[in-house]
Motif scaffolding. Sequence first.
Motif, PDB file in Angstrom:
ATOM      1  N   LEU A 134       0.957  -1.064   0.122  1.00 51.14           N
ATOM      2  CA  LEU A 134       0.086   0.077   0.124  1.00 51.14           C
ATOM      3  C   LEU A 134       0.824   1.181  -0.082  1.00 51.14           C
ATOM      4  N   ASP A 135       0.620   2.160  -0.702  1.00 54.18           N
ATOM      5  CA  ASP A 135       1.190   3.528  -0.980  1.00 54.18           C
ATOM      6  C   ASP A 135       0.504   4.277   0.364  1.00 54.18           C
ATOM      7  N   ILE A 136       1.219   5.383   0.843  1.00 54.91           N
ATOM      8  CA  ILE A 136       0.797   6.088   1.910  1.00 54.91           C
ATOM      9  C   ILE A 136       0.019   7.424   1.462  1.00 54.91           C
ATOM     10  N   ASP A 137       0.611   8.339   0.932  1.00 59.97           N
ATOM     11  CA  ASP A 137       0.308   9.723   0.391  1.00 59.97           C
ATOM     12  C   ASP A 137      -0.909   9.679  -0.553  1.00 59.97           C
ATOM     13  N   ASN A 138      -1.769  10.061  -0.246  1.00 59.42           N
ATOM     14  CA  ASN A 138      -3.210  10.143  -0.847  1.00 59.42           C
ATOM     15  C   ASN A 138      -3.868   8.908  -1.382  1.00 59.42           C
ATOM     16  N   LEU A 193      -3.936  11.814   3.798  1.00 61.15           N
ATOM     17  CA  LEU A 193      -3.536  12.816   2.818  1.00 61.15           C
ATOM     18  C   LEU A 193      -1.708  12.892   2.813  1.00 61.15           C
ATOM     19  N   GLN A 194      -1.392  13.643   1.783  1.00 59.62           N
ATOM     20  CA  GLN A 194      -0.224  13.902   1.485  1.00 59.62           C
ATOM     21  C   GLN A 194       0.463  14.486   2.715  1.00 59.62           C
ATOM     22  N   GLY A 195       1.693  13.788   3.283  1.00 61.51           N
ATOM     23  CA  GLY A 195       2.603  14.525   4.257  1.00 61.51           C
ATOM     24  C   GLY A 195       2.213  13.727   5.560  1.00 61.51           C
ATOM     25  N   ALA A 196       1.342  12.874   5.955  1.00 58.92           N
ATOM     26  CA  ALA A 196       0.794  12.270   6.949  1.00 58.92           C
ATOM     27  C   ALA A 196       1.857  11.615   7.798  1.00 58.92           C
ATOM     28  N   ASN A 248       7.225   6.415  -1.499  1.00 62.48           N
ATOM     29  CA  ASN A 248       8.545   7.402  -2.133  1.00 62.48           C
ATOM     30  C   ASN A 248       8.739   8.420  -0.941  1.00 62.48           C
ATOM     31  N   ALA A 249       8.074   8.263   0.098  1.00 59.51           N
ATOM     32  CA  ALA A 249       8.175   9.389   1.120  1.00 59.51           C
ATOM     33  C   ALA A 249       9.705   8.959   2.097  1.00 59.51           C
ATOM     34  N   ALA A 250      10.246   9.970   2.723  1.00 64.26           N
ATOM     35  CA  ALA A 250      11.341   9.610   3.329  1.00 64.26           C
ATOM     36  C   ALA A 250      11.279   8.180   4.247  1.00 64.26           C
ATOM     37  N   THR A 251      12.317   7.519   4.367  1.00 70.08           N
ATOM     38  CA  THR A 251      12.190   6.322   5.090  1.00 70.08           C
ATOM     39  C   THR A 251      11.877   6.567   6.571  1.00 70.08           C
ATOM     40  N   GLU A 252      12.387   7.704   7.047  1.00 65.86           N
ATOM     41  CA  GLU A 252      12.170   7.833   8.664  1.00 65.86           C
ATOM     42  C   GLU A 252      10.727   8.243   8.607  1.00 65.86           C
ATOM     43  N   ARG A 253       9.895   8.964   7.722  1.00 64.53           N
ATOM     44  CA  ARG A 253       8.579   9.078   7.899  1.00 64.53           C
ATOM     45  C   ARG A 253       7.733   7.921   7.422  1.00 64.53           C
ATOM     46  N   ALA A 254       8.134   6.997   6.771  1.00 62.55           N
ATOM     47  CA  ALA A 254       7.371   5.892   6.563  1.00 62.55           C
ATOM     48  C   ALA A 254       7.663   4.771   7.816  1.00 62.55           C
ATOM     49  N   ARG A 255       8.833   4.850   8.535  1.00 63.06           N
ATOM     50  CA  ARG A 255       8.817   4.277   9.596  1.00 63.06           C
ATOM     51  C   ARG A 255       7.908   4.641  10.731  1.00 63.06           C
ATOM     52  N   THR A 256       7.963   6.123  10.844  1.00 62.49           N
ATOM     53  CA  THR A 256       7.168   6.530  11.865  1.00 62.49           C
ATOM     54  C   THR A 256       5.724   6.437  11.707  1.00 62.49           C
ATOM     55  N   PHE A 257       5.114   6.283  10.517  1.00 58.99           N
ATOM     56  CA  PHE A 257       3.781   6.096  10.120  1.00 58.99           C
ATOM     57  C   PHE A 257       3.472   4.658  10.369  1.00 58.99           C
ATOM     58  N   PRO A 285       3.638   2.212  14.761  1.00 59.30           N
ATOM     59  CA  PRO A 285       2.367   2.048  15.368  1.00 59.30           C
ATOM     60  C   PRO A 285       1.534   0.683  15.134  1.00 59.30           C
ATOM     61  N   LEU A 286       1.444   0.597  13.499  1.00 50.68           N
ATOM     62  CA  LEU A 286       0.671  -0.359  12.833  1.00 50.68           C
ATOM     63  C   LEU A 286       1.358  -1.798  13.049  1.00 50.68           C
ATOM     64  N   GLY A 287       2.599  -1.817  13.245  1.00 48.89           N
ATOM     65  CA  GLY A 287       3.348  -3.030  13.048  1.00 48.89           C
ATOM     66  C   GLY A 287       3.767  -3.417  11.697  1.00 48.89           C
ATOM     67  N   LEU A 288       3.610  -2.683  10.774  1.00 52.10           N
ATOM     68  CA  LEU A 288       3.815  -2.960   9.449  1.00 52.10           C
ATOM     69  C   LEU A 288       5.314  -2.856   8.960  1.00 52.10           C
ATOM     70  N   ASP A 289       5.509  -3.811   7.989  1.00 51.60           N
ATOM     71  CA  ASP A 289       6.796  -3.580   7.161  1.00 51.60           C
ATOM     72  C   ASP A 289       6.620  -2.372   6.252  1.00 51.60           C
ATOM     73  N   TYR A 290       7.646  -1.725   5.903  1.00 50.81           N
ATOM     74  CA  TYR A 290       7.757  -0.687   5.333  1.00 50.81           C
ATOM     75  C   TYR A 290       8.990  -0.316   4.310  1.00 50.81           C
ATOM     76  N   LEU A 291       8.754  -0.069   3.077  1.00 48.10           N
ATOM     77  CA  LEU A 291       9.910   0.713   2.324  1.00 48.10           C
ATOM     78  C   LEU A 291       9.839   2.083   1.869  1.00 48.10           C
ATOM     79  N   GLY A 292      10.471   2.799   2.399  1.00 49.17           N
ATOM     80  CA  GLY A 292      10.531   4.319   2.351  1.00 49.17           C
ATOM     81  C   GLY A 292      11.575   4.387   1.176  1.00 49.17           C
ATOM     82  N   GLN A 293      11.273   5.532   0.639  1.00 43.10           N
ATOM     83  CA  GLN A 293      12.237   6.141  -0.336  1.00 43.10           C
ATOM     84  C   GLN A 293      12.321   4.797  -1.511  1.00 43.10           C
ATOM     85  N   ALA A 294      11.111   4.359  -2.266  1.00 42.73           N
ATOM     86  CA  ALA A 294      10.954   3.355  -2.783  1.00 42.73           C
ATOM     87  C   ALA A 294      11.268   3.900  -4.462  1.00 42.73           C
TER      88      ALA A 294
END
Length: 178
Positions: free
Chosen positions: A32-36, A40-43, A69-78, A81-90
Motif C-alpha cells: 500500500l502507498d501512503i500519500d493520498n 493525505l499527503q505528508g501524514a 516514495n516518502a522519506a524512510t524515516e516518515r514511512a517508519r514513523t507512520f 504503530p501499525l506493526g507494518l513492514d515498510y519500504l521508504g524512499q522506494a
Amino acid sequence: MARLFIPDFYVEELLDVDWTFLEDQGVRHVYLDIDNTLELQGARQAGPRTQAICQSVLDAGLGLSVLSNAATERARTFCAPLGLDYLGQAAKPLTGRMRQDMETKGLKPQELALVGDQIFTDLWCARALGCQAVLVRSLGGQEGFWLRVKRKLEKFLLLLGQDPRKAPRLPLKTKPIA
C-alpha cells in the motif's frame, strides 16, 4: 500503450474493498502507498480509516507492507504503530526496492498487488514488476509541484481514451442486511 496506463482494478474507497477477492486471484501480499492513498499527503501517522483498511487486508489472510516514495524515516514513523513492514524512499516507478523485498519474502510478482493513487508511480511500478495494479481514487489534499504536473499528465491520458477508472472494480464487502 493501453496496458501500461490501465490498472487491473480500480476502486473509489479502500475501506470498502473485499480483500479476499485478491487472495482468490492468487495474491499473497499487498503493498500500500501512503500519500493520498491511505492518508493525505505528508501524514506522519495513520488514522482510524487506515488502521481499519490494514486490519481488513490482514483479516483476509494477506501479507501487508507499505511502499512509499516518502522519506524512510516518515514511512517508519507512520508504520511503526501499525506493526507494518515498510519500504521508504522506494523510488517508484523503479522496481528495485519492491523486487528486493519480494525476493526476501519468497514471493513472485504474480503473488503481489500494489495499491496506490498515481498512474506514473504506483501503476507504472506495478506494470514494470508484473504484479496486480490497483488504482485508488486519490484522497486529494495539498499536492506538491511535481505531483500537480503528473496529475495534469494523467488528465491528458483521459483525452487519449486511457481512463483508468474504466478498469474492473474491486469487489466491495457485502453489507449485512439489518
